[in-house]
Enzyme design. Structure first.
Site, mmCIF file in Angstrom:
data_model
loop_
_atom_site.group_PDB
_atom_site.id
_atom_site.type_symbol
_atom_site.label_atom_id
_atom_site.label_comp_id
_atom_site.label_asym_id
_atom_site.label_seq_id
_atom_site.Cartn_x
_atom_site.Cartn_y
_atom_site.Cartn_z
ATOM 1 N N LYS A 134 -51.454 -30.832 52.482
ATOM 2 C CA LYS A 134 -50.042 -30.939 52.894
ATOM 3 C C LYS A 134 -49.536 -29.618 53.472
ATOM 4 O O LYS A 134 -49.430 -28.621 52.764
ATOM 5 C CB LYS A 134 -49.136 -31.306 51.719
ATOM 6 C CG LYS A 134 -47.719 -31.609 52.235
ATOM 7 C CD LYS A 134 -46.660 -31.585 51.172
ATOM 8 C CE LYS A 134 -45.856 -30.333 51.124
ATOM 9 N NZ LYS A 134 -45.043 -30.039 52.311
ATOM 10 N N GLY B 1 -47.977 -20.811 47.520
ATOM 11 C CA GLY B 1 -46.535 -20.918 47.719
ATOM 12 C C GLY B 1 -45.811 -20.037 46.730
ATOM 13 O O GLY B 1 -46.362 -19.050 46.241
ATOM 14 N N GLU C 54 -42.109 -19.909 41.737
ATOM 15 C CA GLU C 54 -41.260 -20.954 41.148
ATOM 16 C C GLU C 54 -41.950 -22.320 41.184
ATOM 17 O O GLU C 54 -42.058 -23.007 40.161
ATOM 18 C CB GLU C 54 -39.987 -20.984 41.999
ATOM 19 C CG GLU C 54 -38.836 -21.731 41.433
ATOM 20 C CD GLU C 54 -37.738 -21.831 42.521
ATOM 21 O OE1 GLU C 54 -37.788 -21.087 43.522
ATOM 22 O OE2 GLU C 54 -36.861 -22.681 42.343
ATOM 23 N N GLY D 165 -45.125 -22.832 41.783
ATOM 24 C CA GLY D 165 -46.397 -22.671 41.058
ATOM 25 C C GLY D 165 -46.233 -22.991 39.575
ATOM 26 O O GLY D 165 -47.086 -23.656 38.973
ATOM 27 N N GLU E 129 -52.029 -19.493 44.339
ATOM 28 C CA GLU E 129 -51.810 -18.221 45.058
ATOM 29 C C GLU E 129 -50.313 -18.114 45.267
ATOM 30 O O GLU E 129 -49.747 -18.835 46.083
ATOM 31 C CB GLU E 129 -52.524 -18.240 46.419
ATOM 32 C CG GLU E 129 -54.030 -18.407 46.364
ATOM 33 C CD GLU E 129 -54.750 -17.144 45.923
ATOM 34 O OE1 GLU E 129 -54.098 -16.095 45.787
ATOM 35 O OE2 GLU E 129 -55.970 -17.218 45.690
ATOM 36 N N CYS F 147 -47.106 -12.692 51.554
ATOM 37 C CA CYS F 147 -47.099 -12.606 50.081
ATOM 38 C C CYS F 147 -47.575 -11.234 49.610
ATOM 39 O O CYS F 147 -47.115 -10.727 48.593
ATOM 40 C CB CYS F 147 -47.975 -13.697 49.502
ATOM 41 S SG CYS F 147 -49.582 -13.788 50.264
ATOM 42 N N GLU G 87 -39.012 -11.007 45.133
ATOM 43 C CA GLU G 87 -39.684 -11.120 46.428
ATOM 44 C C GLU G 87 -38.651 -11.539 47.488
ATOM 45 O O GLU G 87 -37.989 -12.551 47.331
ATOM 46 C CB GLU G 87 -40.786 -12.175 46.344
ATOM 47 C CG GLU G 87 -41.623 -12.245 47.591
ATOM 48 C CD GLU G 87 -42.664 -13.347 47.524
ATOM 49 O OE1 GLU G 87 -42.343 -14.441 47.077
ATOM 50 O OE2 GLU G 87 -43.798 -13.079 47.955
HETATM 51 P P1 NDP Z 1 -42.849 -23.073 48.343
HETATM 52 O O1 NDP Z 1 -43.429 -22.877 47.000
HETATM 53 O O2 NDP Z 1 -41.455 -23.508 48.451
HETATM 54 O O3 NDP Z 1 -43.693 -24.170 49.132
HETATM 55 C C1 NDP Z 1 -45.088 -24.109 49.278
HETATM 56 C C2 NDP Z 1 -45.606 -25.509 49.537
HETATM 57 O O4 NDP Z 1 -45.388 -26.324 48.378
HETATM 58 C C3 NDP Z 1 -44.887 -26.224 50.676
HETATM 59 O O5 NDP Z 1 -45.815 -27.055 51.332
HETATM 60 C C4 NDP Z 1 -43.845 -27.026 49.934
HETATM 61 O O6 NDP Z 1 -43.377 -28.130 50.649
HETATM 62 C C5 NDP Z 1 -44.635 -27.463 48.701
HETATM 63 N N1 NDP Z 1 -43.810 -27.829 47.548
HETATM 64 C C6 NDP Z 1 -42.492 -27.565 47.331
HETATM 65 N N2 NDP Z 1 -42.112 -28.069 46.119
HETATM 66 C C7 NDP Z 1 -43.224 -28.634 45.578
HETATM 67 C C8 NDP Z 1 -43.494 -29.309 44.344
HETATM 68 N N3 NDP Z 1 -42.546 -29.473 43.415
HETATM 69 N N4 NDP Z 1 -44.732 -29.755 44.097
HETATM 70 C C9 NDP Z 1 -45.717 -29.570 45.004
HETATM 71 N N5 NDP Z 1 -45.529 -28.959 46.197
HETATM 72 C C10 NDP Z 1 -44.298 -28.491 46.477
HETATM 73 O O7 NDP Z 1 -43.147 -21.752 49.130
HETATM 74 P P2 NDP Z 1 -42.777 -21.398 50.613
HETATM 75 O O8 NDP Z 1 -43.260 -22.427 51.559
HETATM 76 O O9 NDP Z 1 -41.354 -21.043 50.618
HETATM 77 O O10 NDP Z 1 -43.712 -20.123 50.867
HETATM 78 C C11 NDP Z 1 -43.336 -18.853 50.528
HETATM 79 C C12 NDP Z 1 -43.957 -18.453 49.196
HETATM 80 O O11 NDP Z 1 -45.363 -18.573 49.231
HETATM 81 C C13 NDP Z 1 -43.697 -16.977 48.897
HETATM 82 O O12 NDP Z 1 -43.257 -16.844 47.564
HETATM 83 C C14 NDP Z 1 -45.052 -16.324 49.079
HETATM 84 O O13 NDP Z 1 -45.244 -15.183 48.341
HETATM 85 C C15 NDP Z 1 -45.990 -17.410 48.717
HETATM 86 N N6 NDP Z 1 -47.277 -17.194 49.374
HETATM 87 C C16 NDP Z 1 -48.334 -16.768 48.611
HETATM 88 C C17 NDP Z 1 -49.540 -16.485 49.201
HETATM 89 C C18 NDP Z 1 -50.708 -16.065 48.360
HETATM 90 O O14 NDP Z 1 -51.837 -16.159 48.845
HETATM 91 N N7 NDP Z 1 -50.521 -15.598 47.146
HETATM 92 C C19 NDP Z 1 -49.743 -16.611 50.645
HETATM 93 C C20 NDP Z 1 -48.586 -17.084 51.337
HETATM 94 C C21 NDP Z 1 -47.396 -17.357 50.711
HETATM 95 P P3 NDP Z 1 -42.115 -27.941 51.621
HETATM 96 O O15 NDP Z 1 -42.496 -27.019 52.684
HETATM 97 O O16 NDP Z 1 -41.908 -29.291 52.155
HETATM 98 O O17 NDP Z 1 -40.992 -27.462 50.771
#
Ligand code: NDP
Length: 497
Positions: free
Chosen positions: A202, A254, A257, A259, A276, A310, A407
């Site tokens: 996704k 992502g 929160e 996670g 991650e 990130c 962050e």
């Molecule tokens: P989110 O956690 O909001 O979203 C990440 C993904 O999860 C999106 O596809 C999102 O869908 C989906 N999602 C949202 N809610 C849920 C749920 N309850 N259950 C399952 N999936 C869900 O993060 P962001 O997209 O805002 O990305 C930014 C964050 O990602 C930052 O905190 C960053 O640090 C972290 N990140 C970490 C990396 C790493 O390797 N450690 C690399 C890159 C980013 P939708 O888009 O539709 O909301």
């Protein structure tokens, strides 16, 4: 490229100022060679199919707020279809195929990505707002490199895990964010496929387009139907993947929160998982560092991809004796950063990915000012349309400030000083996160002495934000668990006996 003063309307719309007798001349990458459909359906079992609900959502260009396309909104029933297709492909084809043959498919995907690199780079910049220089020179080459790297492992798993019998895990559910859309897809898909798993992926809501182009490429590569399924949608779509009973492994990148929500959902199930999550990387400048290079490193650490990284070096620690010089040079360097059209090859700072993210960044900048930080922003002007944030830094930042603790995920740097290496380490590790860090010094021994004390999954010395498919990546503490990349990245996708 600079040329003599004659301001075209195109130049005016960039909103960029060049304070001299020469006027800036944009060099936009052509979009003639890309094709985007008006509407993208879900990619399930090798075909594009509409969502059961027949609902779609828009994906827009954050640099001008124009609609690029619309994509299907997958719900639980669609996710179920995708998981069934993945299970069937796993049982009937992919888990039975030799590693050598799986590797051939992955090599084919890698080569096709190289062939269509320009198209992918342009679409990535249009859909996500990142400068074309980055999508062209960093994201897409790394995507191909990841597929090449894991293609090489597909028939050598017995050497990766000597003396063990290696079997795939089954169906992997993979959920990715918007900051490196295609690269995150590659990080997830390549090791999963190389080890014999099938996938339901996704993409993030704001950046689905390169994943849909990848779906087209996967179909062109003749990958057996159902091996890769791509479902677009919102957080609820991700949750449906996480909670599906027939998914064996969850790979999530992502926010911390989300996670945590996922971890709660998985507690008590037998699903494997890797998370991650977010970061708040410390970048430490010692007084013996090559200061001019360090300043370049600071810029790359925090302003690369508008700080939507990130592992960004978002907390800068400078030894007191050189702090004045570093801050002065950094401010000077910030005035030369070009902010504007992501498709312009001269652009350094592109658009913020979404209105929501821009609001979050502004709120945190506001809190930094209210809590007593001293703010500095580069003098560039902002285009009228789109989502933009000037490169920003805070001096007088204190450990207790939200801008130091949370962050920001934007082009905002906090600066603190220290006197001794021990103080630097104490401050660097004083964070709930543990993803990345960096150190700048002329002394090799100091690098080793200090980096071992840094509680971060990735630590760079005299550089920052360098990535390689052979190198593992991941965090400690609230930055997540598990590693992606390198040999380590194979392990979450296999059962070892
Ligand atoms: P989110 O956690 O909001 O979203 C990440 C993904 O999860 C999106 O596809 C999102 O869908 C989906 N999602 C949202 N809610 C849920 C749920 N309850 N259950 C399952 N999936 C869900 O993060 P962001 O997209 O805002 O990305 C930014 C964050 O990602 C930052 O905190 C960053 O640090 C972290 N990140 C970490 C990396 C790493 O390797 N450690 C690399 C890159 C980013 P939708 O888009 O539709 O909301």
């Amino acid at each position: 490229m600079l040329k003599e003063k004659s301001i075209s309307s195109e130049q005016k719309t960039t909103g960029l100022d060049f304070d001299g007798s020469w006027e800036y001349s944009p060099a936009p990458e052509s979009t003639d060679h890309i094709t985007l459909k008006e509407r993208y359906d879900l990619f399930i079992n090798g075909e594009f199919v509409p969502a059961e609900s027949n609902r779609y959502f828009d994906t827009i260009n954050p640099s001008n707020e124009q609609k690029l396309s619309e994509v299907a909104l997958a719900e639980a029933t669609d996710v179920d279809k995708a998981v069934k297709a993945a299970r069937s492909a796993y049982n009937k084809v992919w888990s039975k195929m030799s590693g050598r043959d799986r590797g051939k498919y992955l090599f084919r995907i890698a080569r096709l990505i190289q062939e269509r690199a320009r198209e992918f780079a342009v679409i990535e910049s249009m859909d996500g707002g990142k400068p074309i220089r980055e999508s062209r020179d960093v994201d897409i080459p790394l995507v191909a490199a990841h597929f090449f790297y894991y293609a090489g492992w597909a028939d050598k798993l017995r050497f990766a895990f000597p003396g063990r019998s290696v079997t795939p895990v089954g169906v992997a559910g993979q959920i990715i964010p918007w900051n490196f859309p295609l690269l995150m897809a590659a990080w997830k898909l390549a090791p999963a496929l190389a080890t014999g798993n099938t996938v339901v992926l996704k993409p993030a809501e704001t950046t689905p387009l390169t994943a849909m182009k990848l779906a087209e490429l996967i179909r062109d590569a003749d990958l057996p139907p159902g091996v890769v399924n791509i479902v677009t949608g919102a957080g609820t779509t991700g949750a449906a993947i996480v909670n599906h009973p027939d998914v064996d492994k969850i790979a999530f990148t992502g926010s911390t929160e989300v996670g945590k929500i996922i971890m709660k959902s998985l507690a008590g199930t037998e699903k494997k998982y890797t998370l991650e999550l977010g970061g708040k990387g410390a970048n430490i400048i010692m007084e013996d560092a090559a200061i001019d290079q360090a300043v370049e490193g600071i810029v790359n650490a925090i302003f690369f991809n508008q700080g939507h990284v990130c592992c960004a070096g978002s907390r800068l620690f400078v030894q007191e004796s050189v702090a004045e010089e570093v801050i002065r040079k950094l401010k000077e360097r910030m005035t030369t950063l070009r902010l504007g059209d992501p498709l312009d090859k001269n652009t350094d700072i592109g658009a913020i990915n979404s209105r929501m993210q821009l609001d979050k960044i502004h709120e945190l900048i506001e809190s930094g000012i209210n809590e007593g930080g001293s703010v500095y922003q580069s003098s560039c002007s902002l285009p009228e349309k789109g989502y933009w944030c000037k490169p920003t830094l805070f001096t007088e930042a204190a450990q207790s400030h939200r801008i130091v603790q949370e962050e920001i995920f934007g082009p905002v740097l906090t600066i603190q000083t220290f006197r001794t290496p021990a103080e630097a380490m104490e401050k660097a590790n004083n964070t709930p996160y543990g993803l990345s860090g960096g150190i700048w010094t002329d002394k090799g021994a100091k690098i080793f002495k200090m980096t071992v004390k840094m509680r971060a999954g990735v630590v760079w010395a005299n550089t920052f934000n360098k990535f390689d498919p052979t190198s593992p990546f991941g965090g400690y503490k609230e930055s997540g668990m598990g590693r992606e990349g390198g040999l380590h990245g194979l392990k979450p996708y296999v059962e070892l006996n």
